[in-house]
Design a protein around this motif. Structure first.
Motif, PDB file in Angstrom:
ATOM      1  N   GLU A  51    -165.429 -26.204  41.145  1.00 56.34           N
ATOM      2  CA  GLU A  51    -164.682 -25.193  39.970  1.00 56.34           C
ATOM      3  C   GLU A  51    -165.746 -25.141  39.122  1.00 56.34           C
ATOM      4  O   GLU A  51    -165.318 -23.529  38.295  1.00 56.34           O
ATOM      5  N   ALA A  52    -166.276 -26.289  38.435  1.00 55.26           N
ATOM      6  CA  ALA A  52    -167.268 -25.333  36.911  1.00 55.26           C
ATOM      7  C   ALA A  52    -168.190 -25.120  37.280  1.00 55.26           C
ATOM      8  O   ALA A  52    -168.145 -24.095  36.992  1.00 55.26           O
ATOM      9  N   GLU A  54    -168.611 -22.536  40.160  1.00 54.87           N
ATOM     10  CA  GLU A  54    -167.894 -21.457  40.160  1.00 54.87           C
ATOM     11  C   GLU A  54    -167.640 -20.762  39.064  1.00 54.87           C
ATOM     12  O   GLU A  54    -167.361 -18.654  39.232  1.00 54.87           O
ATOM     13  N   SER A  55    -167.169 -21.523  37.814  1.00 55.64           N
ATOM     14  CA  SER A  55    -166.994 -20.412  37.105  1.00 55.64           C
ATOM     15  C   SER A  55    -167.535 -19.720  36.309  1.00 55.64           C
ATOM     16  O   SER A  55    -167.619 -19.514  35.492  1.00 55.64           O
ATOM     17  N   HIS A  56    -168.888 -20.771  36.512  1.00 53.99           N
ATOM     18  CA  HIS A  56    -170.256 -19.987  35.689  1.00 53.99           C
ATOM     19  C   HIS A  56    -170.804 -19.505  36.559  1.00 53.99           C
ATOM     20  O   HIS A  56    -171.333 -18.356  35.952  1.00 53.99           O
TER      21      HIS A  56
END
Length: 86
Positions: A51-52, A54-56
């Motif tokens: 998730e981290a 993909e958010s970046h």
């Protein structure tokens, strides 16, 4: 796994507990459940990392997933390790 232990009381469906007890072997149900929880924590941590990232960097595409699977399979073949990544 940590050598420090503490006793907990948990509730779970009887059929699951009995299946786990039958598979736990000489290490016992507590060790079996602790190993299962450790694996779940590893999965949760991996999901947090995904998730981290993909958010970046944006979502992982199906093409990127397939490319990574292909690379893993090639590496396993080179090492003579059985089992394809699907």
């Amino acid at each position: 796994m940590s050598s420090l232990t503490q006793k907990y009381s948990i509730t779970m469906p009887r059929d699951i507990a009995e299946q786990a007890r039958s598979r736990s072997g000489p290490s016992g149900l507590s060790s079996y459940v602790a190993a299962a929880v450790a694996r779940q924590l590893e999965r949760d941590n991996l999901n947090d990392l995904i998730e981290a990232l993909e958010s970046h960097h944006g979502p992982i595409t199906d093409e990127e997933i397939q490319q990574t699977r292909d690379e893993l399979n090639r590496a396993r073949e080179e090492q003579g390790t059985p089992g394809a990544v699907e």
